[in-house]
Write a protein that holds these residues in place. Structure first.
Motif: not given
Lengths: 291, 330, 321
Positions: B66-78, B86-94
């Protein structure tokens, strides 16, 4: 079990204080009364002091009498007036120094704890090594480098106590930043600045008043000590520590009053801050006053 | 529902490993870093406006997912996709802007509210952060929200602090805060498990009502199959970092396939006459996610295991239309 | 069945700064030998306080202020601390929600068990050891774990250790306060099955305290429902589910999602549980009750018993007065 940050347990009682019976807090109140009296003395000094504190107004070393209630010192200055004026110096240095260390220490602690990483490790190392020194020795060293003067004494005392605030705030930040409400703030899209100011800061400052008054106690004593050692204020500024040192030369000859009265003032004022701190921590810490 | 719903959020082979905290001595002795494989290759697609339940026992990785999906945690892979982006690694203001669309409700409503912030300010803060409303306008929106979740008189609740509220009221505040941005997707992580029994139904009902009004999609994380059955359209069951079975709610309860899911369902306490019913009880407890068992992760506890189970990991395959299971028996 | 425990009009109050918390306020119930009574209630209903008062462990500022607890002919409320210590563990034992808090982390569990025996019984060490190993086997812990420390056990295994400790001296009554709340469903089912087997084997009485009426129903013979310090209903488990009398009980049954629920829609109880410093006048449930009438708001209902079904509600007082 996860440690509950001190601040979280403190908040509800803070709001309850108004409703509580004052007699339960006699420690804090008596401390506050002492500090208020000394502060009034400092503010109203020109009105209540019978003489000019740096003028020779009587004979040398007159014992307490009706003209000079607390006697005179070796150059015939009125000790009562010098004590009254001396409170200005002591209190302003104590307050200013504590404010300096609080502002610098707390903001560094806040940043260090929040940012973490190498920045935090380095800063914590510096602060810990400062903290490892006995405070009086550190103050002497800094005062020696800076030279005498009100401002320099204030700065040197201020620097000495930065680590106290730093360590306290940093440890509170470390636990608070892991709290769910900070994560929740991140989830609603709050920036680091907003999280730090609106979510972390209000929750880590609860124990500051306690530390502040404890710190002021020490500041009074260190200021006196620095002046006693001649690293404080230049003569003829009225200052308790300076007068203590001055009077001490004559005590062996039986002149007890020049040393006793400034000494008493230092003790009473320090006691006032110390009682306030003790009393505050009792009020603010619910664990000490459980049902 | 016959119409093909669009996928709102999807994960492909999502993983999250946490390094194991070790003592100083242990670090000296061994150089090998060990990982807790909290989420280990999860694929899922959540459709627009559905309630998708993620069910599993403690440590199965449901909360981490759940936390991965809302990007509160940084995924290790996938990878994670939100409306195809794709929102896997977006950062900052985005990422901050994205948060407006993805929200989370935590299990502990007291801990998720800033004790020094008034209820009204807490609910209204997201509006300020995203420059939607300020001052009186914000106040108005918040008051409306308070009315909607039943915290009335709203004017009074606006000024209260979290500690002055009951557990159920606090959770309504947390739900309001998540809802005020009108997000598209909300992860609700065990939202009723810390609430008094008599108030749970109220919270569930509130969530259902708000969903209808705001057309939001829920990922409902719970350990309680009965709650999942009540609220969800589809259910995925996780075991040791993996999804073992995924189906519509009715299908999962009427025709559970995976031995673990069968065990879970049979373990639910059932009131009523103590009819002798056969319980499918698994032996032991969930093994450590640091070194999960080889092959199928359930095999050391599974009463139906065959030879291949300890060797080869079963894939999550579609057995019937929309019914996926990861088990060599099928 | 012979009556083992008789609680009569028990009152346990906490004298706090905020005022007197009437945690248990006039509760009467009986437990027979070999019977399992499930005590159900929400947090703050007084169910746990009732449990610990049977062990004489009500923490200050709490106190038993009235009523009696008669256990096998002994009046427990009048016992001195020393006399209580002889009964506690030996004749009445307890299983807590969190085993970690009741196990010494620095003590091997085997030593823990042996010490427990040797405190109460003057027997040689190897005999204590044998009995400890036997107790562990009965709860499904292999003897080779005798020398392990509590932290080496998983949550479910720790709860098994707690159960081994509880049955070790073959007590007449076990008080189990939320024994499975911290556990996952599958392990919970394992523990429930274990308790069920043990009670059959030893003919023990169990007072099972839980907020989860589902868990309780798996093992209890009778269910007692507490609300705000009062016992509002007590009956056989099947009767409670089929034919609940008190509005709170029926509301509670419909408020929890059950896997085979006969109700389509969840029902919720409006309002929140009351503050026990200032409980509502009359029937304590009246502010949340859909059937409340004037008399409910002013006068506390009597407890009436309709055959074996006990209920404290005005709806049933009129008919039988």
């Amino acid at each position: 079990m996860k440690r509950t940050p001190l601040s979280r347990t403190i908040i509800p009682p803070l709001r309850k204080i108004r409703r509580l019976n004052l007699s339960e807090y006699w420690i804090a109140i008596s401390g506050a009364v002492i500090i208020i009296v000394v502060s009034l003395m400092a503010i109203l000094a020109p009105l209540i002091a019978p003489y000019d504190p740096i003028e020779t107004v009587g004979d040398s070393l007159e014992p307490p009498n009706t003209r000079f209630l607390l006697g005179t010192d070796n150059i015939g200055r009125d000790i009562l007036s010098r004590i009254i004026y001396g409170s200005r110096i002591s209190l302003s240095i104590a307050f200013l120094a504590s404010i300096i260390s609080m502002i610098i220490g707390a903001s560094l602690g806040l940043l260090s704890g929040y940012i973490g990483g190498t920045f935090d490790t380095t800063l914590a190392l510096i602060m810990d090594s400062m903290y490892a020194f006995p405070s009086i020795i550190l103050a002497i060293a800094i005062a020696y480098v800076l030279g005498p003067g009100i401002l320099n004494v204030t700065i040197s005392i201020g620097i000495v106590y930065i680590p106290v605030y730093f360590r306290m705030i940093r440890s509170e930040v470390l636990s608070t930043k892991e709290s769910l409400y900070v994560e929740a703030a991140r989830a609603i899209g709050a920036s680091d600045r907003v999280i730090l100011l609106k979510y972390i800061l209000p929750n880590v400052t609860a124990s500051l008043p306690v530390v502040f008054s404890l710190n002021a106690t020490d500041a009074i004593l260190i200021e006196a000590a620095l002046s006693f050692l001649g690293l404080g204020l230049p003569a003829p500024t009225p200052d308790w520590g300076f007068d203590l040192k001055n009077g001490y030369h004559f005590i062996t000859a039986g002149y007890w009053w020049p040393v006793t009265f400034p000494g008493l003032m230092i003790i009473i004022t320090a006691l006032g801050f110390s009682l306030l701190s003790e009393g505050l921590s009792e009020i603010l810490n619910p664990r000490l006053r459980e049902v | 529902m016959i119409r093909m719903s669009r996928v709102i959020i999807s994960a492909i082979n999502l993983t999250k490993y946490f390094p194991v905290q070790r003592g100083f001595l242990e670090r000296l002795i061994s150089r090998k870093l060990e990982y807790i494989r909290a989420v280990d290759g999860v694929d899922l697609e959540i459709k627009e406006e559905e309630t998708f339940a993620l069910v599993g026992e403690t440590g199965c990785g449901k909360t981490t997912t759940g936390r991965l999906l809302v990007r509160l945690l940084e995924p290790t892979g996938g990878d994670i996709f939100f409306r195809g982006i794709r929102i896997t690694h977006i950062k900052g203001e985005e990422l901050r802007k994205l948060r407006r669309h993805l929200q989370i409700i935590f299990q502990d409503p007291y801990a998720s509210l800033n004790p020094r912030m008034k209820i009204g300010d807490a609910i209204g803060h997201p509006l300020e952060i995203h420059d939607i409303a300020k001052g009186r306008e914000k106040r108005q929106i918040v008051l409306e929200m308070l009315e909607k979740v039943g915290l009335t008189p709203a004017e009074r609740y606006y000024e209260l602090y979290p500690h002055q509220l009951s557990g159920g009221e606090r959770q309504r505040v947390v739900i309001s805060r998540a809802m005020i941005l009108k997000p598209d997707f909300i992860v609700a992580d065990e939202p009723i498990s810390m609430i008094d029994v008599s108030l749970r139904a109220k919270i569930l009902e509130l969530m259902v009502d708000l969903k209808k009004e705001f057309h939001v999609t829920y990922l409902f994380i719970t350990h309680d199959l009965a709650t999942a059955k009540y609220i969800s359209d589809r259910i995925a069951v996780m075991y040791l970092g993996k999804i073992v079975e995924l189906a519509t709610t009715d299908e999962l309860f009427s025709n559970p396939l995976h031995p673990y899911v069968k065990a879970l369902i049979s373990a639910i306490p059932r009131p009523g006459p103590k009819a002798e019913r056969e319980r499918l009880l698994l032996r032991g407890e969930i093994p450590s996610p640091i070194n999960p068992p080889s092959g199928c992760r359930l095999h050391p506890r599974c009463p139906f295991k065959i030879r291949i189970c300890s060797k080869e990991e079963p894939k999550l395959l579609e057995k019937e239309r929309g019914h996926y299971v990861a088990c060599h028996l099928y | 069945m012979k009556c083992l425990l008789n609680i009569n009009e028990l009152k346990v109050y906490y004298f706090t700064r905020r005022g007197v918390v009437r945690a248990v306020d006039g509760v009467s119930l009986n437990i027979s030998r070999g019977e399992v009574l499930g005590l159900v209630g929400e947090s703050g209903s007084g169910k746990s306080t009732l449990g610990i008062s049977l062990l004489g462990l009500v923490p200050p500022p709490g106190r038993v202020v009235g009523g009696s607890i008669i256990f096998d002919g002994i009046e427990l409320t009048k016992l001195s601390a020393d006399e209580f210590a002889k009964i506690r563990g030996r004749r009445i034992s307890m299983i807590f929600q969190d085993p970690m808090t009741s196990l010494n982390p620095l003590m091997k569990i085997g030593d823990h068990l042996m010490e427990t025996i040797m405190i109460h019984e003057n027997i040689p060490k190897n005999e204590a050891r044998e009995r400890s190993i036997k107790a562990l086997e009965e709860v499904g812990i292999p003897p080779e774990r005798f020398n392990d420390y509590p932290h080496q056990f998983s949550g479910g295994m720790r709860q098994r250790v707690m159960i081994a400790l509880a049955i070790l001296l073959n007590p007449d009554l076990i008080i189990a306060d939320e024994p499975t709340t911290a556990l996952d469903v599958i392990v919970q089912a394992q523990i429930i099955d274990l308790l069920n087997n043990l009670r059959k084997q030893y003919n023990m009485s169990i007072l099972l305290i839980s907020h989860d009426i589902g868990v309780v129903s798996e093992i209890a013979d009778k269910i007692a429902v507490m609300y705000a310090g009062h016992l509002v209903e007590m009956a056989d488990v099947d009767v409670i589910f089929k034919d609940p009398l008190h509005p709170y009980t029926s509301a509670l049954l419909r408020a929890v999602p059950l896997i085979e629920s006969k109700y389509e829609k969840l029902y919720y109880i409006p309002g929140s549980p009351p503050d026990l410093v200032n409980p509502p006048k009359g029937c304590r449930f009246h502010p949340r009750c859909p059937h409340a009438t004037d008399i409910c708001r002013t006068r506390e209902p009597r407890t009436v018993s309709i055959e074996d079904h006990i209920v404290k509600c005005w709806m049933y007082c009129d008919t039988y007065e």
